[in-house]
Scaffold this motif. Structure first.
Motif, PDB file in Angstrom:
ATOM      1  N   LEU A   1       1.227  -1.517   0.387  1.00 30.69           N
ATOM      2  CA  LEU A   1      -0.315  -0.110   0.116  1.00 30.69           C
ATOM      3  C   LEU A   1       0.666   1.282  -0.045  1.00 30.69           C
ATOM      4  CD1 LEU A   1      -2.809  -0.598   2.494  1.00 30.69           C
ATOM      5  CD2 LEU A   1      -2.636  -0.782  -0.435  1.00 30.69           C
ATOM      6  N   THR A   2       2.449   1.231   0.679  1.00 30.61           N
ATOM      7  CA  THR A   2       3.094   2.307   0.574  1.00 30.61           C
ATOM      8  C   THR A   2       3.323   2.711  -0.099  1.00 30.61           C
ATOM      9  OG1 THR A   2       3.418   1.636   2.558  1.00 30.61           O
ATOM     10  CG2 THR A   2       5.036   3.538   1.576  1.00 30.61           C
ATOM     11  N   PHE A   3       4.043   1.061  -0.990  1.00 24.99           N
ATOM     12  CA  PHE A   3       4.513   1.694  -2.320  1.00 24.99           C
ATOM     13  C   PHE A   3       3.488   2.206  -3.455  1.00 24.99           C
ATOM     14  CE2 PHE A   3       5.003  -0.269  -6.798  1.00 24.99           C
ATOM     15  CZ  PHE A   3       6.414   0.346  -6.593  1.00 24.99           C
ATOM     16  N   LEU A   4       2.179   1.851  -3.473  1.00 19.94           N
ATOM     17  CA  LEU A   4       1.411   2.235  -4.631  1.00 19.94           C
ATOM     18  C   LEU A   4       1.340   3.979  -4.493  1.00 19.94           C
ATOM     19  CD1 LEU A   4      -1.241  -1.091  -4.602  1.00 19.94           C
ATOM     20  CD2 LEU A   4      -0.123  -0.326  -6.141  1.00 19.94           C
ATOM     21  N   GLY A   5       1.246   4.380  -2.758  1.00 21.69           N
ATOM     22  CA  GLY A   5       1.070   5.511  -2.776  1.00 21.69           C
ATOM     23  C   GLY A   5       1.794   6.049  -2.989  1.00 21.69           C
ATOM     24  N   GLY A   6       2.858   5.855  -3.369  1.00 19.70           N
ATOM     25  CA  GLY A   6       4.078   6.438  -3.614  1.00 19.70           C
ATOM     26  C   GLY A   6       4.149   6.322  -5.084  1.00 19.70           C
ATOM     27  N   ALA A   7       3.484   5.709  -5.253  1.00 21.54           N
ATOM     28  CA  ALA A   7       4.293   5.478  -7.001  1.00 21.54           C
ATOM     29  C   ALA A   7       2.652   6.314  -7.598  1.00 21.54           C
ATOM     30  CB  ALA A   7       3.663   4.637  -7.589  1.00 21.54           C
ATOM     31  N   ALA A   8       1.846   6.793  -6.962  1.00 23.31           N
ATOM     32  CA  ALA A   8       0.223   7.306  -7.576  1.00 23.31           C
ATOM     33  C   ALA A   8       0.635   9.080  -7.476  1.00 23.31           C
ATOM     34  CB  ALA A   8      -1.085   7.057  -6.537  1.00 23.31           C
ATOM     35  N   ALA A   9       1.412   9.511  -6.091  1.00 29.27           N
ATOM     36  CA  ALA A   9       1.888  10.603  -6.014  1.00 29.27           C
ATOM     37  C   ALA A   9       2.762  11.198  -6.517  1.00 29.27           C
ATOM     38  CB  ALA A   9       2.447  10.806  -4.156  1.00 29.27           C
ATOM     39  N   GLY A  10       3.692   9.792  -7.132  1.00 33.96           N
ATOM     40  CA  GLY A  10       4.966  11.100  -8.199  1.00 33.96           C
ATOM     41  C   GLY A  10       3.777  10.887  -9.372  1.00 33.96           C
ATOM     42  N   ALA A  11       3.431  10.101  -9.845  1.00 27.31           N
ATOM     43  CA  ALA A  11       2.154  10.109 -11.279  1.00 27.31           C
ATOM     44  C   ALA A  11       1.860  11.200 -11.263  1.00 27.31           C
ATOM     45  CB  ALA A  11       2.091   8.900 -11.220  1.00 27.31           C
ATOM     46  N   LEU A  12       1.073  11.488 -10.510  1.00 25.23           N
ATOM     47  CA  LEU A  12       0.314  12.858 -10.398  1.00 25.23           C
ATOM     48  C   LEU A  12       1.215  14.074 -10.543  1.00 25.23           C
ATOM     49  CD1 LEU A  12      -2.003  14.830  -9.497  1.00 25.23           C
ATOM     50  CD2 LEU A  12      -2.163  14.431  -7.487  1.00 25.23           C
ATOM     51  N   ALA A  13       2.344  14.043  -9.005  1.00 31.11           N
ATOM     52  CA  ALA A  13       3.450  15.323  -9.241  1.00 31.11           C
ATOM     53  C   ALA A  13       3.947  15.586 -10.813  1.00 31.11           C
ATOM     54  CB  ALA A  13       4.027  15.167  -8.526  1.00 31.11           C
ATOM     55  N   GLY A  14       3.729  14.029 -11.360  1.00 29.68           N
ATOM     56  CA  GLY A  14       4.659  14.316 -12.873  1.00 29.68           C
ATOM     57  C   GLY A  14       3.849  14.970 -13.618  1.00 29.68           C
ATOM     58  N   MET A  15       2.544  14.173 -13.682  1.00 35.79           N
ATOM     59  CA  MET A  15       1.207  15.498 -15.047  1.00 35.79           C
ATOM     60  C   MET A  15       1.138  16.263 -14.950  1.00 35.79           C
ATOM     61  SD  MET A  15      -0.806  12.066 -15.193  1.00 35.79           S
ATOM     62  CE  MET A  15      -1.641  11.876 -16.812  1.00 35.79           C
TER      63      MET A  15
END
Length: 65
Positions: free
Chosen positions: A9-23
């Motif tokens: 869950l931590t990994f998925l949350g971090g990946a989602a946050a990174g994708a959002l920031a990148g976009m």
């Protein structure tokens, strides 16, 4: 929840946050960015729903005391 579940869950949350920031910092127009974010959010929701269904089906039959 087991440690591996928390890590996932931590990994998925971090990946989602990174994708959002990148976009948000991408050089696309606002409309294209919103469309892309909407699609990614729908895909993420579907994937999470699928994972929950799998987890629920695996947990059937377990007895909790």
């Amino acid at each position: 929840m087991k440690s591996s579940g928390k890590i996932l869950l931590t990994f998925l949350g971090g990946a989602a946050a990174g994708a959002l920031a990148g976009m948000l910092f991408a050089p696309e127009s606002g409309k294209k960015t919103r469309q892309s974010l909407t699609k990614k959010a729908r895909d993420l929701r579907k994937n999470l729903e699928d994972e929950v269904k799998v987890s629920m089906s695996k947990s059937k039959g377990f007895t909790f005391y």
